[in-house]
Design a protein around this motif. Structure first.
Motif: not given
Length: 285
Positions: A62, A71, A74, A210
Motif C-alpha cells: 500500500d 490503504p 488493509p 495503512a
C-alpha cells in the motif's frame, strides 16, 4: 550507481517495488521502508554500496510501487509484512540477508527476524520501538505530547496538489526536528512515485496511514531476547515521535545489540550521518 525501481513478486502473489544499489553478487542488505523506500536516504544506500554491499530498499504494501489495494482497510497483518521481507530476502540472495527497518519498517524488521530467523544474518533498527501502534508500555517514552498536538493542528493539504503536499511535509518535519528542505524534496519524490493523485493513496504514501490500521497482535516485545543475530539500534537523540528511550530499550532487550545514538538527528537519518550509520552497519557480520 542506482538502478531503476522494478517489481518483485512474492510466492504469495504480492508485488513489491524494489530499488538496487551496488553489485548484485555482494552480500545483501535489505532496507524495509517506513512505509516507502524513500525513508532510507540515497546517501546511506550509496555509502553501503561503496562498502561492498548489494543494497535493496523497498516499499511496504500500500505504498510506492508495491501492491496497493485499499490503504484505508488493509487486509493483511504485521506478520504478513514480515513474511514479505523474508520472501524478498530469500528471492534475492542464496544466503541470509542483513535486514534493516526504519520507523514502522523497524517494527516489521523485529517481527521478521523473530518469525523467519533463517532468512536474516543481521538486523539494524532505526528510529523505532518494540511495540506496535496503540497504547505504549509504561516504561517506554511516548510521543512528545506538545509536538503531537501541534502536528495534528496543521491543516491537511489538498492531497492531489503536489506543492501543497510538499509544504505540509516540510512543516511536519520542522515540528519533529528534521530538515524541512530535505522533507519537502522527499515528499515531492514520494508524490511522483505514488500510483495516481487519489487523496487516499497520497495520504497513505506520505503518512503511512495503512500501518496504523494493521492487526499487530500478538505482541513481540517479550520475544526480543530470543534474537540470536548481530544487531544495531540507531536512534536520533532529538527524535520527538519515538523518543530515544525506545531505542535504548531495544538495545537492552536484544542480546548483544549495539546502540548508536545520532546526536544531531531527530526522526530521519540526515545525509550528514550517512557515513557514520553505514560504517556501523558494515561492521556487523
Amino acid at each position: 550507481m542506482r538502478s531503476t525501481v522494478h517489481s518483485f513478486r512474492t510466492p504469495g502473489g504480492v508485488t513489491l517495488g524494489v530499488e538496487h544499489f551496488g553489485d548484485a553478487a555482494a552480500p545483501l542488505i535489505l532496507l524495509a521502508g517506513g512505509t516507502t523506500m524513500l525513508s532510507w536516504p540515497d546517501a546511506l544506500c550509496e555509502a553501503l554500496a561503496r562498502g561492498g554491499r548489494h543494497v535493496v530498499r523497498y516499499d511496504l504494501r500500500d505504498s510506492g510501487a508495491s501492491t496497493t489495494v485499499d490503504p484505508g482497510a488493509p487486509a493483511y497483518t504485521l506478520r504478513d509484512l514480515a513474511a514479505d521481507a523474508a520472501a524478498l530476502a530469500r528471492g534475492l540472495a542464496d544466503r541470509p540477508a542483513h535486514l534493516a527497518g526504519i520507523g514502522v519498517g523497524g517494527m516489521v524488521g523485529q517481527v521478521a527476524a523473530l518469525d523467519h530467523p533463517d532468512a536474516f544474518s543481521a538486523l539494524t533498527l532505526a528510529g523505532t520501538r518494540p511495540v506496535a501502534p496503540g497504547p505504549v508500555d509504561d516504561d517506554l517514552p511516548d510521543h512528545d505530547e506538545a509536538v503531537l498536538k501541534q502536528r495534528f493542528a496543521l491543516p491537511m493539504p489538498d492531497w492531489s496538489d503536489r506543492a501543497a503536499v510538499a509544504e505540509f511535509a516540510a512543516a511536519r518535519a520542522q515540528l519533529l526536528g528534521d530538515d524541512p528542505a530535505a522533507a519537502r524534496a522527499t515528499a515531492e519524490r514520494v508524490f511522483d512515485r505514488t500510483p495516481g493523485t487519489d487523496p487516499a493513496l497520497q495520504t497513505a504514501n506520505q503518512m503511512g496511514m495503512a500501518f496504523a490500521k494493521l492487526d499487530c497482535e500478538p505482541r513481540w516485545r517479550e520475544r526480543l531476547p530470543e534474537l540470536a543475530l548481530p544487531a544495531l539500534v540507531v536512534h536520533g537523540r532529538h527524535n520527538r515521535f519515538f523518543p530515544v528511550g525506545n531505542g535504548e530499550a531495544l538495545a537492552r532487550e536484544i542480546p548483544g545489540a549495539r546502540l548508536l545514538v545520532l546526536e544531531q538527528a531527530a526522526t530521519a537519518i540526515p545525509d550528514a550521518a550517512a557515513e557514520e550509520v553505514a560504517a556501523a552497519m558494515l561492521a556487523l557480520p
